[in-house]
Design a protein around this motif. Structure first.
Motif, short mmCIF file in Angstrom:
data_model
loop_
_atom_site.label_atom_id
_atom_site.label_comp_id
_atom_site.label_asym_id
_atom_site.label_seq_id
_atom_site.Cartn_x
_atom_site.Cartn_y
_atom_site.Cartn_z
N SER A 78 18.91 -10.27 -1.82
CA SER A 78 19.61 -11.54 -1.71
C SER A 78 20.97 -11.31 -1.04
CB SER A 78 19.82 -12.16 -3.10
OG SER A 78 20.76 -11.41 -3.85
N ARG A 79 21.65 -12.41 -0.79
CA ARG A 79 22.96 -12.32 -0.13
C ARG A 79 23.96 -11.54 -0.97
NH1 ARG A 79 23.49 -18.65 0.03
NH2 ARG A 79 21.27 -18.30 0.43
N PHE A 80 23.73 -11.47 -2.28
CA PHE A 80 24.66 -10.76 -3.16
C PHE A 80 24.46 -9.24 -3.09
CE2 PHE A 80 23.70 -14.93 -5.05
CZ PHE A 80 24.96 -15.51 -4.95
N ASP A 81 23.37 -8.78 -2.46
CA ASP A 81 23.16 -7.34 -2.27
C ASP A 81 23.91 -6.79 -1.06
OD1 ASP A 81 21.43 -6.97 -4.48
OD2 ASP A 81 19.78 -7.85 -3.34
N SER A 82 24.48 -7.66 -0.26
CA SER A 82 25.23 -7.20 0.92
C SER A 82 26.40 -6.32 0.47
CB SER A 82 25.75 -8.39 1.72
OG SER A 82 24.69 -9.15 2.25
N GLY A 83 26.64 -5.25 1.23
CA GLY A 83 27.76 -4.38 0.91
C GLY A 83 27.43 -2.92 1.11
N ARG A 84 27.94 -2.06 0.23
CA ARG A 84 27.82 -0.61 0.36
C ARG A 84 26.62 -0.08 -0.40
NH1 ARG A 84 33.33 2.05 -1.44
NH2 ARG A 84 31.79 3.69 -1.80
N VAL A 85 25.92 0.86 0.23
CA VAL A 85 24.84 1.62 -0.41
C VAL A 85 25.20 3.10 -0.25
CG1 VAL A 85 22.39 2.14 -0.44
CG2 VAL A 85 23.15 -0.17 0.08
N ASP A 86 25.40 3.81 -1.36
CA ASP A 86 25.86 5.20 -1.34
C ASP A 86 24.76 6.14 -1.81
OD1 ASP A 86 28.77 4.98 -0.62
OD2 ASP A 86 28.75 3.69 -2.38
N ARG A 108 26.61 9.99 1.60
CA ARG A 108 26.50 9.19 2.82
C ARG A 108 26.62 7.72 2.42
NH1 ARG A 108 27.29 13.28 4.69
NH2 ARG A 108 26.19 14.47 6.30
N GLN A 109 27.39 6.98 3.20
CA GLN A 109 27.62 5.57 2.90
C GLN A 109 26.96 4.70 3.96
OE1 GLN A 109 31.47 2.87 3.28
NE2 GLN A 109 31.64 4.24 1.52
N PHE A 110 26.08 3.81 3.50
CA PHE A 110 25.42 2.86 4.37
C PHE A 110 26.01 1.47 4.14
CE2 PHE A 110 22.45 6.17 3.10
CZ PHE A 110 21.94 6.61 4.30
N LEU A 111 25.88 0.62 5.15
CA LEU A 111 26.29 -0.77 5.05
C LEU A 111 25.06 -1.66 5.17
CD1 LEU A 111 29.59 -0.84 7.16
CD2 LEU A 111 29.34 -0.77 4.67
N LEU A 112 24.89 -2.52 4.18
CA LEU A 112 23.74 -3.43 4.15
C LEU A 112 24.22 -4.85 4.42
CD1 LEU A 112 20.78 -4.16 3.56
CD2 LEU A 112 21.39 -4.27 1.13
N TYR A 113 23.63 -5.47 5.43
CA TYR A 113 23.92 -6.86 5.76
C TYR A 113 22.66 -7.69 5.52
CZ TYR A 113 28.06 -5.00 8.08
OH TYR A 113 29.23 -4.34 8.35
N VAL A 114 22.78 -8.71 4.68
CA VAL A 114 21.65 -9.59 4.38
C VAL A 114 21.89 -10.91 5.11
CG1 VAL A 114 20.33 -10.74 2.58
CG2 VAL A 114 21.31 -8.48 2.14
N LYS A 115 20.99 -11.24 6.03
CA LYS A 115 21.13 -12.48 6.80
C LYS A 115 20.77 -13.67 5.92
CE LYS A 115 18.38 -11.20 10.15
NZ LYS A 115 17.66 -11.21 11.46
N HIS A 116 21.64 -14.70 5.92
CA HIS A 116 21.41 -15.88 5.09
C HIS A 116 22.16 -17.07 5.66
CE1 HIS A 116 25.49 -15.64 3.35
NE2 HIS A 116 25.31 -14.33 3.43
N LYS A 117 21.79 -18.25 5.20
CA LYS A 117 22.48 -19.46 5.60
C LYS A 117 23.91 -19.46 5.06
CE LYS A 117 19.73 -22.52 3.88
NZ LYS A 117 19.14 -23.86 3.59
N PRO A 118 24.79 -20.26 5.65
CA PRO A 118 26.18 -20.27 5.18
C PRO A 118 26.30 -20.71 3.72
CG PRO A 118 25.99 -21.33 7.33
CD PRO A 118 24.60 -21.11 6.84
N ILE A 119 27.26 -20.12 3.04
CA ILE A 119 27.64 -20.54 1.69
C ILE A 119 29.03 -21.15 1.80
CG2 ILE A 119 27.98 -19.80 -0.69
CD1 ILE A 119 26.35 -17.32 -0.05
N VAL A 120 29.13 -22.46 1.58
CA VAL A 120 30.38 -23.19 1.76
C VAL A 120 30.94 -23.59 0.39
CG1 VAL A 120 31.49 -25.15 2.89
CG2 VAL A 120 29.48 -24.08 3.94
N THR A 121 32.20 -23.30 0.17
CA THR A 121 32.85 -23.64 -1.10
C THR A 121 34.22 -24.24 -0.84
OG1 THR A 121 33.73 -21.38 -1.29
CG2 THR A 121 31.66 -21.85 -2.42
#
Length: 393
Positions: free
Chosen positions: A190-198, A210-223
């Motif tokens: 989900s979009r909340f999994d985006s971030g660092r994977v070590d 080793r540090q990986f970067l995970l980007y989860v593609k999703h529709k905009p979240i507007v607040t």
């Protein structure tokens, strides 16, 4: 008697042979350090029956490393430290700047007797030799799986653990036997999994990661932090809208409901700020000089995967002036009261009423006007207090 002495001598020889043949010692050392392997001849019997030289042998490679005090291989890191005493002979094999290839079994031999066996255990810090993805970045669409892997070497064999945004992940990890490979699979991201994977590999010496970067593609979240605002006419309103989206937004602005074009009328200032690669903030300042600027608004964002929006309301604080106008028109002015005198109210009608009575009636009338004026003042004070109370709220 001679037979008994022969049997006893044979038994003592076998005991000595066993004693000097099966001595095994393990020395642990780290890379780039120095190790000293000791070998001693202390038995006069062995010295007399085996007059040969002390020899060091690399058992796994069958290389003769040294012959007495002489190194027989081309390696400047090796040397022999001879120590000769009256009752013993020492031949210490010294190895400087330890390398990984020095790992193995070393034997010290005197004649046909093995005096000592030493296993040199070279400790090697962990090293991640392979990982996936190789470019250290991964982009997946929301709802899909994300797969990461690490292969680590070292001695002792390193253990591999995974963290996602600082949280330990162990239930989705698979270990491949034989090559010490660890595989992390994130299911239905989900979009909340985006971030660092070590990926971290560690043994008794150290830890590498080793540090990986995970980007989860999703529709905009507007607040919008505060969806309802209260202002008076001619006030200045400031509204902030935040959006997070992957890929980045192509449209991000303020609109009136059902209007296709961004808001222009009343905009005094607009500030666009970026928090990171996926999130940013838009702040507008509106000068409310027109009643039509009050009402509902929409903060809308769009990227390649879709659009989203958040609504907010600018509500006017209405201050009623009807009662105040009524009080002002009905209340006599102070100048009117001052200009009124007893002499101006003398009247003599056809009924021959006395002037004294008219003076008294006019005086009573003035007193009533003053009392009514004071009453109006009290009402005005109460009304102003009520209006001030609503403004504060």
């Amino acid at each position: 008697m001679p037979i008994e002495w022969c049997l006893l001598s044979s038994l003592l020889f076998l005991i000595q042979q066993f004693q000097f043949t099966y001595q095994l010692e393990t020395i642990q050392t780290a890379l780039s350090s120095t190790a000293e392997l000791a070998c001693s001849v202390t038995s006069p019997t062995i010295q007399s029956t085996n007059p040969g030289k002390i020899v060091w042998i690399r058992d796994d490679q069958a290389d003769i490393v040294s012959l007495d005090s002489i190194i027989t291989v081309r390696d400047a890191r090796l040397s022999i430290l001879p120590m000769n005493n009256i009752d013993r002979q020492d031949r210490i094999l010294r190895i400087t700047n330890i390398e990984e290839q020095d790992h193995g079994l070393y034997r010290c031999i005197h004649g046909d007797i093995t005096l000592n066996e030493i296993f040199l255990d070279v400790l090697i810090p962990p090293r991640i030799v392979s990982h996936s993805p190789e470019h250290m970045r991964m982009t997946v669409r929301e709802g899909q799986d994300a797969r990461f892997s690490c292969i680590a070497t070292g001695h002792p064999t390193p253990s591999i653990i995974w963290h996602v945004n600082g949280l330990l992940k162990s239930d989705t990890v698979t270990i491949v036997e034989g090559k010490n490979e660890s595989i992390l699979i994130l299911r239905n991201v989900s979009r909340f999994d985006s971030g660092r994977v070590d990926c971290s590999a560690s043994n008794t010496l150290s830890t590498v990661n080793r540090q990986f970067l995970l980007y989860v593609k999703h529709k905009p979240i507007v607040t919008i932090p505060f969806p309802l605002f209260h202002y008076r006419l001619h006030d200045t309103a400031t509204v902030t809208c935040q959006v997070c989206a992957t890929p980045p937004t192509s449209i991000f602005d303020f609109f009136r409901p059902k209007q296709p074009t961004p808001l222009i009328h009343g905009i005094k200032e607009k500030i666009d700020e970026s928090f990171n690669e996926t999130c940013k903030q838009l702040t507008i300042t509106i000068y409310l000089n027109d009643p039509s600027l009050f009402g509902p608004y929409v903060c809308r964002a769009k990227n390649l995967l879709g659009f989203n929006h958040a609504e907010f309301m600018l509500q006017e604080i209405i201050q009623s002036t009807k009662h105040m106008k009524y009080v002002t028109e009905r209340r006599p002015s102070l100048s009117m009261i001052k200009n009124s005198s007893p002499t101006s109210t003398f009247t003599i009608d056809n009924k021959n009423e006395s002037p004294k009575r008219n003076i008294q009636s006019n005086t009573i009338g003035n007193e009533r006007i003053i009392e009514k004026n004071q009453s109006h003042k009290s009402s005005m004070s109460i009304l102003l207090l009520i209006i001030l109370f609503f403004i504060i709220l």
